[in-house]
Design a protein around this motif. Structure first.
Motif, mmCIF file in Angstrom:
data_model
loop_
_atom_site.group_PDB
_atom_site.id
_atom_site.type_symbol
_atom_site.label_atom_id
_atom_site.label_comp_id
_atom_site.label_asym_id
_atom_site.label_seq_id
_atom_site.Cartn_x
_atom_site.Cartn_y
_atom_site.Cartn_z
ATOM 1 N N SER A 1 0.851 -1.180 0.000
ATOM 2 C CA SER A 1 0.000 0.000 0.000
ATOM 3 C C SER A 1 0.889 1.234 0.000
ATOM 4 C CB SER A 1 -0.926 -0.001 1.225
ATOM 5 O OG SER A 1 -1.780 1.111 1.205
ATOM 6 N N CYS A 2 0.961 1.911 -1.129
ATOM 7 C CA CYS A 2 1.870 3.045 -1.294
ATOM 8 C C CYS A 2 1.100 4.337 -1.012
ATOM 9 C CB CYS A 2 2.448 3.050 -2.700
ATOM 10 S SG CYS A 2 3.193 1.469 -3.188
ATOM 11 N N LYS A 3 0.855 4.614 0.259
ATOM 12 C CA LYS A 3 0.015 5.746 0.648
ATOM 13 C C LYS A 3 0.712 7.074 0.446
ATOM 14 C CE LYS A 3 -2.653 3.093 4.025
ATOM 15 N NZ LYS A 3 -3.073 2.979 5.449
ATOM 16 N N ASN A 4 2.036 7.102 0.602
ATOM 17 C CA ASN A 4 2.760 8.363 0.531
ATOM 18 C C ASN A 4 3.260 8.694 -0.873
ATOM 19 O OD1 ASN A 4 2.454 8.826 3.320
ATOM 20 N ND2 ASN A 4 4.245 7.556 3.765
ATOM 21 N N HIS A 5 3.084 7.770 -1.798
ATOM 22 C CA HIS A 5 3.472 8.043 -3.170
ATOM 23 C C HIS A 5 2.613 7.203 -4.110
ATOM 24 C CE1 HIS A 5 5.962 4.577 -1.974
ATOM 25 N NE2 HIS A 5 5.897 4.214 -3.232
ATOM 26 N N ARG A 6 2.664 7.528 -5.369
ATOM 27 C CA ARG A 6 1.839 6.855 -6.364
ATOM 28 C C ARG A 6 2.716 6.014 -7.291
ATOM 29 N NH1 ARG A 6 -0.191 11.060 -8.273
ATOM 30 N NH2 ARG A 6 0.859 11.284 -10.296
ATOM 31 N N VAL A 7 2.364 4.739 -7.456
ATOM 32 C CA VAL A 7 3.083 3.879 -8.389
ATOM 33 C C VAL A 7 2.288 3.816 -9.694
ATOM 34 C CG1 VAL A 7 4.285 2.497 -6.678
ATOM 35 C CG2 VAL A 7 1.996 1.830 -7.369
ATOM 36 N N ASN A 8 2.997 3.982 -10.804
ATOM 37 C CA ASN A 8 2.340 3.987 -12.111
ATOM 38 C C ASN A 8 2.668 2.755 -12.943
ATOM 39 O OD1 ASN A 8 1.071 6.517 -11.790
ATOM 40 N ND2 ASN A 8 2.960 7.587 -12.319
ATOM 41 N N ARG A 9 3.943 2.407 -13.007
ATOM 42 C CA ARG A 9 4.379 1.287 -13.844
ATOM 43 C C ARG A 9 5.213 0.323 -13.019
ATOM 44 N NH1 ARG A 9 0.949 2.835 -16.473
ATOM 45 N NH2 ARG A 9 0.819 3.252 -18.708
ATOM 46 N N VAL A 10 5.168 -0.962 -13.410
ATOM 47 C CA VAL A 10 5.931 -1.991 -12.716
ATOM 48 C C VAL A 10 6.529 -2.932 -13.752
ATOM 49 C CG1 VAL A 10 3.883 -3.476 -12.445
ATOM 50 C CG2 VAL A 10 5.846 -3.787 -10.923
ATOM 51 N N VAL A 11 7.714 -3.455 -13.448
ATOM 52 C CA VAL A 11 8.348 -4.431 -14.325
ATOM 53 C C VAL A 11 9.135 -5.421 -13.461
ATOM 54 C CG1 VAL A 11 10.414 -2.987 -14.679
ATOM 55 C CG2 VAL A 11 9.820 -4.720 -16.372
ATOM 56 N N PHE A 12 9.015 -6.719 -13.782
ATOM 57 C CA PHE A 12 9.840 -7.738 -13.144
ATOM 58 C C PHE A 12 11.267 -7.625 -13.673
ATOM 59 C CE2 PHE A 12 5.967 -10.010 -11.881
ATOM 60 C CZ PHE A 12 6.364 -10.558 -10.664
ATOM 61 N N LEU A 13 12.246 -7.741 -12.790
ATOM 62 C CA LEU A 13 13.646 -7.660 -13.191
ATOM 63 C C LEU A 13 14.211 -9.054 -13.413
ATOM 64 C CD1 LEU A 13 14.900 -4.773 -10.858
ATOM 65 C CD2 LEU A 13 14.006 -4.647 -13.196
ATOM 66 N N GLY A 14 13.746 -9.697 -14.474
ATOM 67 C CA GLY A 14 14.260 -11.007 -14.853
ATOM 68 C C GLY A 14 14.069 -12.040 -13.771
ATOM 69 N N SER A 15 15.116 -12.831 -13.530
ATOM 70 C CA SER A 15 15.063 -13.920 -12.545
ATOM 71 C C SER A 15 15.607 -13.489 -11.184
ATOM 72 C CB SER A 15 15.864 -15.116 -13.066
ATOM 73 O OG SER A 15 17.211 -14.746 -13.343
ATOM 74 N N THR A 16 15.706 -12.184 -10.923
ATOM 75 C CA THR A 16 16.291 -11.698 -9.677
ATOM 76 C C THR A 16 15.301 -11.696 -8.514
ATOM 77 O OG1 THR A 16 15.712 -9.394 -10.161
ATOM 78 C CG2 THR A 16 17.830 -10.199 -10.988
ATOM 79 N N LYS A 17 14.036 -12.019 -8.784
ATOM 80 C CA LYS A 17 12.969 -11.965 -7.771
ATOM 81 C C LYS A 17 12.800 -10.558 -7.213
ATOM 82 C CE LYS A 17 12.950 -16.815 -6.398
ATOM 83 N NZ LYS A 17 12.933 -17.773 -5.275
ATOM 84 N N ARG A 18 13.025 -9.588 -8.092
ATOM 85 C CA ARG A 18 12.819 -8.198 -7.710
ATOM 86 C C ARG A 18 11.905 -7.513 -8.716
ATOM 87 N NH1 ARG A 18 18.710 -7.904 -6.462
ATOM 88 N NH2 ARG A 18 18.909 -8.266 -4.219
ATOM 89 N N LEU A 19 11.249 -6.468 -8.223
ATOM 90 C CA LEU A 19 10.374 -5.642 -9.041
ATOM 91 C C LEU A 19 10.888 -4.216 -9.024
ATOM 92 C CD1 LEU A 19 7.008 -6.835 -7.495
ATOM 93 C CD2 LEU A 19 7.672 -7.286 -9.834
ATOM 94 N N LEU A 20 10.636 -3.499 -10.103
ATOM 95 C CA LEU A 20 10.936 -2.080 -10.129
ATOM 96 C C LEU A 20 9.673 -1.328 -10.520
ATOM 97 C CD1 LEU A 20 13.971 -0.140 -10.892
ATOM 98 C CD2 LEU A 20 12.040 0.413 -12.376
ATOM 99 N N THR A 21 9.373 -0.268 -9.772
ATOM 100 C CA THR A 21 8.213 0.561 -10.085
ATOM 101 C C THR A 21 8.663 1.986 -10.364
ATOM 102 O OG1 THR A 21 7.834 1.080 -7.731
ATOM 103 C CG2 THR A 21 6.645 -0.798 -8.658
ATOM 104 N N THR A 22 7.898 2.671 -11.195
ATOM 105 C CA THR A 22 8.077 4.105 -11.399
ATOM 106 C C THR A 22 6.818 4.797 -10.908
ATOM 107 O OG1 THR A 22 7.125 4.142 -13.631
ATOM 108 C CG2 THR A 22 9.476 3.663 -13.436
ATOM 109 N N GLY A 23 6.973 6.005 -10.403
ATOM 110 C CA GLY A 23 5.822 6.713 -9.869
ATOM 111 C C GLY A 23 6.179 8.121 -9.458
ATOM 112 N N VAL A 24 5.365 8.656 -8.551
ATOM 113 C CA VAL A 24 5.512 10.032 -8.087
ATOM 114 C C VAL A 24 5.582 10.027 -6.567
ATOM 115 C CG1 VAL A 24 4.497 12.336 -8.090
ATOM 116 C CG2 VAL A 24 4.215 10.863 -10.083
ATOM 117 N N SER A 25 6.546 10.769 -6.029
ATOM 118 C CA SER A 25 6.729 10.816 -4.577
ATOM 119 C C SER A 25 5.736 11.792 -3.948
ATOM 120 C CB SER A 25 8.156 11.247 -4.238
ATOM 121 O OG SER A 25 8.332 12.620 -4.534
ATOM 122 N N ARG A 26 5.759 11.873 -2.633
ATOM 123 C CA ARG A 26 4.884 12.805 -1.919
ATOM 124 C C ARG A 26 5.220 14.255 -2.237
ATOM 125 N NH1 ARG A 26 6.564 11.635 4.239
ATOM 126 N NH2 ARG A 26 6.822 9.510 3.407
#
Length: 468
Positions: A220-245
């Motif tokens: 729950s990203c209450k203090n910022h807004r997430v717009n896009r998400v992408v899986f980073l291959g087989s690293t078991k990590r995600l990256l999101t882009t968005g706007v901060s508070r």
């Protein structure tokens, strides 16, 4: 505690084979000119590309349409160039089938998803008849995504807050994911397609098991807004882009198994355009392109802190509306090309290819920058994936002469409207007429019969099937 800091603009001179990657714009005669690119403000790319065709959503009256241009047909495009124009509302997203290169999916404000089969050599006249017309959403459909390892499995996300999974072998939906409380902004698969990550207007990031619809992780990203998400291959990590508070653009890195807190957050700049992320699992490079920007920043993703290392920036005075990406097996390996964008410049009606190149003097094949990569053959059939099987993509080499051509035959359902039973429920039995509220502003025209493969599907039976 989450670390937030301003991203450094200076290249971090570290040991990396991609430290000097640069962007090269194609000459004007190798661009696509004179295209009436759509002025729709929907936050999508409006562009899709594969090794044979370039597809662009265009500005049109009386319904939605898009162009499909063979890649060798560069230069100025005539105003009367044939279009795919079967939708009755604006086209919002288009995606090429990763395994059958002349099949493309589109979705529209008319609440439909359509599958088109492009003739060899491209269009000679306007195409109005789709291979499949898929109706299941009650409002406009904003996103479509093909499953990365399974043939003929398509995901669609609508403004009814639902994600439908379609089995195109039978032309029917087989699952509905109903865990979102607002409009879905982005969908991304992990490497084998066993997990689906979504961002939503309700300011939540979710990791979902698509076949069961179960939410595995939720942030729950209450203090910022997430717009896009992408899986980073087989690293078991995600990256999101968005706007901060503070209304600055930022990226955040997440552990897919624990979304309670991002691993890092990095502020990018104070501009307002949406940041589109593109990740290349082969080179571990991340590209960030802002809507309305003229530049593309690129970074290298590491397994240890600081995780995200700035490399360089491609700059251009022309603002981009969206970007298409060439699949890896369509790159020019003799020029050490590791990524290729197709940039939409709306004001000029121009599509510019931009190649990201690793400068090397040797003309031999560079195996260190071209590892085995997902190819053009599916790893699973729809029935295998729906039964619970997971399998990594079938890999291929990019060495000259090793490119494979898909020999798959795209299956189409019979012309008659047949019963489809899912776990004992006939999804097409006693389907009530769709009301204007269910189909939005673009209902099928009265008196027009259903086209080949077109299917009606009620939301009531969808909810029953979801419970199964």
């Amino acid at each position: 505690m989450t670390v937030t800091k301003q991203m450094s603009w200076r290249p971090q001179y570290r040991s990396s084979k991609f430290r000097n990657v640069y962007g090269k714009v194609a000459s004007r005669e190798h661009c696509f000119d004179g295209i009436p690119i759509t002025k729709n403000v929907h936050d999508n790319h409006f562009c899709a590309v594969n090794t044979r065709f370039l597809a662009i959503v265009t500005e049109s009256a009386g319904g939605g349409s898009f162009l499909v241009i063979p890649l060798e047909r560069t230069g100025r495009i005539e105003p009367n160039y044939p279009k795919v124009c079967g939708h009755q509302g604006n086209v919002l997203d288009i995606k090429w089938n990763p395994f059958i290169e002349n099949v493309i999916a589109s979705c529209s404000e008319d609440a439909s998803v359509r599958i088109w089969e492009i003739p060899e050599g491209g269009l000679k006249k306007n195409m109005t008849e789709a291979v499949l017309e898929l109706y299941g959403h009650s409002r406009r459909v904003g996103l479509v995504e093909w499953h990365p390892t399974t043939n003929n499995i398509l995901f669609s996300a609508g403004y009814d807050y639902k994600v439908l999974i379609w089995n195109l072998d039978i032309g029917e939906p087989v699952k509905m994911i109903d865990c979102h409380t607002d409009v879905i902004l982005c969908m991304s698969f992990n490497t084998d397609g066993s997990l689906l990550a979504t961002t939503c207007k309700d300011k939540k990031l979710r990791v979902v098991e698509p076949r069961s619809g179960r939410v595995l992780q939720e942030a729950s990203c209450k203090n910022h807004r997430v717009n896009r998400v992408v899986f980073l291959g087989s690293t078991k990590r995600l990256l999101t882009t968005g706007v901060s508070r503070w209304n600055t653009r930022q990226i955040a890195l997440w552990d897919q198994e624990d979304l309670s807190m991002p691993l890092i957050e990095e502020e990018i700049d104070g501009l307002s355009g949406l940041l589109f992320p593109f990740y290349d699992a082969d080179t571990h490079m991340l590209y960030l392109a802002g809507k309305g920007d003229g530049n593309i920043r690129y970074y290298e993703i590491g397994s240890e802190k600081p995780y995200v290392s700035y490399l360089m920036e491609f700059r251009s005075p022309a603002p981009q509306k969206g970007l298409g990406v060439m699949p890896k097996h369509g790159l020019d390996v003799s020029a050490c090309e590791v990524f290729r964008f197709y940039k939409l410049v709306t004001l000029k009606g121009l599509i510019e290819p931009i190649s990201m190149i690793v400068p090397r003097r040797s003309e031999t094949y560079q195996e260190d920058i071209y590892p085995m990569t997902p190819g053009t053959e599916p790893a699973l059939t729809p029935d295998e994936w729906l039964s619970g099987m997971n399998r990594d993509p079938i890999l291929m080499s990019l060495k000259e002469g090793s490119k494979k051509t898909s020999k798959l035959v795209f299956k189409t359902p019979a012309r008659e409207k047949k019963s489809v039973v899912v776990n004992g429920i006939d999804l097409l039995e006693n389907v009530p007429p769709r009301t204007e509220n269910e189909v939005g502003q673009h209902s099928p025209r009265p008196g027009v019969e259903l086209g080949v493969g077109r299917r009606e599907w009620s939301l009531a039976t969808a909810q029953e099937a979801t419970a199964l």
